[in-house]
Design a protein around this motif. Sequence first.
Motif: not given
Lengths: 335, 150
Positions: B71, B75, B109-111, B113
């Motif tokens: 994680t 983000p 959890m990430h833009t 991803e």
Amino acid sequence: MNDTVALLQKFNAHPDSRCWYVAWNPKGTLLASCGGDRAIRIWGREGDSWECKTLLQDGHQRTVRKVAWSPCGNYLASASFDATTCIWKKKNDDFECLTVLEGHENEVKCVAWAPSGNLLATCSRDKSVWIWEVDEENENEYECVSVVNSHTQDVKHVVWHPTQELLASCSYDNNVCVYKEEDDDWECRATLEGHTSTVWGLTFDPSGQRLASCSDDCTVKIWKECQPEGGQEGTDVAWKCVCTLSGFHGRTVYDIAWCPLTGALATACGDDGVRVFKEDETADPDQPAFSLSAHVPKAHTQDVNCIAWHPKEAGLLVSCSDNGEIAVWNYQSGV
Amino acid sequence: SSLKQQNCERLQTAKDEDEDVADPIDDREIFDLIRSINDPEHPLSLEELNVVEQVRVRVDDQENTVGVEFTPTIPHCSMATLIGLSIKVKLLRSLPERFKIDVHITPGMHTSEDAVNKQLADKERVAAALENSQLLEVVNQCLISNARTS
């Protein structure tokens, strides 16, 4: 499955590193391999075993990703992560570096000779495909005749049509592109969409009417050239996906090879397996069907990166792996 | 972010003490390999930053698969690929060759991803990246083990 794949030989080709690719020479007397140790090795058969005839250590500064023999068998091209392509000339058991092709911005992922022997194609993480012409007068001279930027991401592999001057490439952008020459310039004439992840390998069937692709989406797709809508002369060619083989591979399919002698289709997979598919006889030519003919689940102890049929001996197959090994197999079809 | 408390002590079992039985690799063992990896930007470990957690490690010793979700701290974290690469390299260097290692961002959890996950999953890209001496040095810095307990 009545058919079998039997192991003939297995040997370590690239100590402590990956063997990325392996290629038979046109006569089938030699094997060239390349790997993460930055070396190229040429192997010759000695009875039942394979001996290393030549070690080419200093050609590249980084991983050698693929090697390709010229149609005449006298030259070898090597594609490297060092962004160059080396052309080697065979002199008995030794190879001399004739020239180094530069131009790609980063890793060269593939090199392939056209069946005519006059053209070479390379592709790279820089998203481009380069077509080079060999000077007939001077074997040291290679001229880049086209740079095509049809893909939006790394280009993983290029392959030439067996009989026509037609090229196909596949990419991290999940597509396959087909190129033809128009007014001395090479252009993309068709984009084949359908895979849902990186396409790693391509192979034409013996007649060149169909193209098979393999992907990180764990499938194999068969594409066939068809008449474009409207059927006018001079319009872009159209290719349709006529078959998808899914549910057979557990992980990324890294390579695929269509046997020019028997029509059998072999795959190299990230689940360590080697598989051979056979085409069903009764199927409609526009809706082919393939069955899994033979499967070696643990062909190697790590990912299988490459698979290649022997050009002369039906059923003879070679594979190589992340564990540095090369394996030679005999595929026998029971029917 | 706050420092994590020491995880609960492993219970010593009779099986652990039997040298002849080959212990299957479990989630805890994988976590132990990655918990102390340094964040590239902050003087803290991935565990201390909650970037890796034992619950997000999945090992199947029989199937030879390891899956790690990580994680990123924010983000838009620009270090996400590098962190993922460090985790992947640590596991590649530490685990038996039979393992297939998947490292990806904790879903949602990430833009970027999908883009980051695709890069980490592409072994050719990873191999080429690690031949870049500057990048390799940065990765190795993340993997330097510290003497301090965490």
